[in-house]
Design an enzyme around this catalytic site. Structure first.
Site, short mmCIF file in Angstrom:
data_model
loop_
_atom_site.label_atom_id
_atom_site.label_comp_id
_atom_site.label_asym_id
_atom_site.label_seq_id
_atom_site.Cartn_x
_atom_site.Cartn_y
_atom_site.Cartn_z
N GLU A 1 34.99 33.83 -54.20
CA GLU A 1 36.23 34.53 -53.92
C GLU A 1 37.42 33.62 -54.16
O GLU A 1 37.39 32.44 -53.78
CB GLU A 1 36.25 35.03 -52.48
CG GLU A 1 35.13 35.97 -52.11
CD GLU A 1 35.12 36.27 -50.64
OE1 GLU A 1 35.65 37.32 -50.25
OE2 GLU A 1 34.59 35.45 -49.88
N ASP B 1 28.71 42.39 -45.64
CA ASP B 1 29.02 41.13 -46.32
C ASP B 1 28.11 40.88 -47.52
O ASP B 1 28.55 40.34 -48.53
CB ASP B 1 28.90 39.97 -45.32
CG ASP B 1 29.96 40.05 -44.23
OD1 ASP B 1 31.11 40.33 -44.58
OD2 ASP B 1 29.62 39.85 -43.06
N ASP C 1 29.93 35.41 -50.70
CA ASP C 1 30.99 35.95 -49.84
C ASP C 1 31.11 35.04 -48.63
O ASP C 1 30.14 34.85 -47.87
CB ASP C 1 30.64 37.38 -49.40
CG ASP C 1 31.71 37.96 -48.48
OD1 ASP C 1 32.78 38.33 -48.98
OD2 ASP C 1 31.46 38.02 -47.26
#
Length: 471
Positions: free
Chosen positions: A315, A415, A228
């Protein structure tokens, strides 16, 4: 196998001025070729077959010039023949027409004869690459200026002897031989690029006996790590490990230094030697920050890829969309502009630009391809707002770096939990359960075993011999 090695040049004063003149002429030639194609497109698809759209009078070569070839020049080839010996006249592409017209350019403008012919040809092919990127959905080619056109490419006649390199029509010049080229590799192309601290060269080398890196098949993937990307911490991993974000250009010291140097530029007389010196100081400061960021990102990418894993889940971020300006708000009655939050978002945009997530993703993909690992890109939608216990999605679940579900009370680091969610979505893709994710997730799933580019592989290989690594 193709790869790139980058070195710093040590040209003399004559060679430096000559290469700078080449870049200026090539930029003018690039812009002329781009304008030529735009004009011919307008003639073909907007004006059509008519000399005058109002009167609908058809164009005649005697009265009006309307070309359908896409560029100025002869659109037909006369050199090829078929099996029976009859001459064939296949139609040329716009790039071929402009390359064929280069001898006429040298006659009309003799100063272009100082540039090597392969360099001029590669300049036209550079425009072809820009058009191919446009058709792939990456934006229309733009006219170049001094800030975004600083390089040229040679594909023939490049030779190396020790710490000297020979470039056509430039001669021998020294360079810092910081990394010897492995035995068996031949030079395919050389790109010279001007930076703030001088000239650099990027050598594209190839050895056909060394196989390309092959990624592991998706069916053999068992261990996946989720990543992340953030601002407070640059990367959060699904195993709980966090990587710091140094914030090279957004720290108080860096912003103050840049402010002082830019102020010095504004106070100097424009066009003077002191003004040019102050501009160079600003450029060197930007280059220093860029080099620090690049070095740190290579270390971060190596930390992530070197783990005992088979795949890396990242991502699929729309970074340009995240940095887009806020929509304008106006009062319906008075028509006056209202506050839309852009002044606050400006700091966020600077932080995103400083983190440089896109470059970090490219480095991770390159190092993963070297080690035969797979990079899986998943949709990050609601990854930090979805509860991993009950599946409840709510914006109020997250409070800074804390995640507390308002439905069931589940709590964890926001996170790191998002990294775990990204890992789970990647595992669902590996196991073939992507249908459960919904159509919104399916549209963003991308599996990139390797970052492909016409420029070759991104960055340089390690310090070890390439053949030793492959054996």
């Amino acid at each position: 196998m193709l790869t790139n090695y980058v070195y710093k040049l040590r040209p003399n004063q004559t060679q430096t001025s000559k290469m700078s003149a080449w870049v200026d002429m090539l930029r003018s030639h690039y812009n002329w070729c781009l304008n030529d194609r735009i004009v011919h497109y307008n003639q073909q698809f907007i004006q059509g077959d008519y000399c005058d759209i109002k009167t609908r009078g058809e164009a005649s070569p005697l009265t009006c010039f309307v070309s359908k070839s896409g560029a100025t020049g002869n659109p037909w080839k006369d050199s090829k023949s078929d099996k029976d010996g009859n001459t064939k006249n296949p139609r040329r592409s716009a790039g071929d027409i402009q390359i064929t017209a280069l001898p006429e350019l040298k006659k009309a403008r003799p100063w272009y004869s100082e540039i090597d012919s392969t360099v001029l040809q590669q300049n036209v092919k550079r425009l072809d690459t820009a058009y191919n990127n446009f058709f792939a959905g990456r934006g229309f080619p733009k006219f170049k200026n001094r800030s975004n056109f600083t390089s040229f490419t040679c594909v023939m006649g490049v030779k190396i002897q020790g710490n000297k390199i020979y470039l056509p029509k430039l001669g021998w010049m020294r360079f810092y031989n910081s990394r010897p080229i492995p035995n068996g590799f031949t030079i395919k192309a050389c790109t010279a690029r001007k930076r703030q601290d001088g000239w650099h060269i990027s050598l594209r080398i190839e050895d056909k006996s060394v196989p390309e890196y092959t990624a592991r098949p998706l069916e053999q993937v068992t261990k996946v790590i989720g990543c992340d990307l953030g601002i407070t911490k640059l990367v959060h991993l699904s195993d709980g490990y966090q990587i710091e974000n140094p914030k090279f250009s957004t720290t108080k010291k860096a912003r103050r230094t840049l402010k002082i140097r830019q102020r010095r530029v504004s106070r100097k007389v424009k066009g003077s030697k002191k003004h040019q010196k102050a501009i160079k100081q600003v450029g060197r400061f930007h280059q220093k920050i860029s080099d620090q960021r690049q070095a740190h990102q290579w270390k971060v990418a190596n930390k992530i890829v070197s783990r005992n894993i088979d795949a890396i889940a990242l991502e699929d971020l729309n970074i340009s969309g995240m940095m887009r300006r806020c929509q304008v708000k106006t009062d319906e009655k008075t028509g006056r502009f209202l506050k839309n939050g852009q002044s606050r978002k400006k700091g966020l945009n600077r932080a995103i630009s400083d983190a440089s997530w896109g470059d970090l993703i490219l480095k991770i993909e390159y190092l993963a391809a070297k080690q035969g690992k797979v990079v899986i890109k998943v949709n990050p939608q609601y990854s930090s707002q979805k509860c991993r216990s009950c599946g409840h999605i709510d914006k109020s679940n997250r409070d800074g770096e804390k995640f507390i579900c308002v439905e069931c009370g589940y709590h964890e680091h926001a996170d790191i939990g998002a990294a775990k969610t990204i890992r789970e979505r990647a595992l669902e893709i590996v196991r073939g359960d992507s249908a459960k994710l919904g159509a919104s997730h399916l549209n963003a799933h991308k599996i990139s075993p390797r970052s492909k580019s016409k420029r070759g592989e991104f960055g340089n290989l390690g310090n070890k011999d390439i053949k030793t690594e492959m054996s």
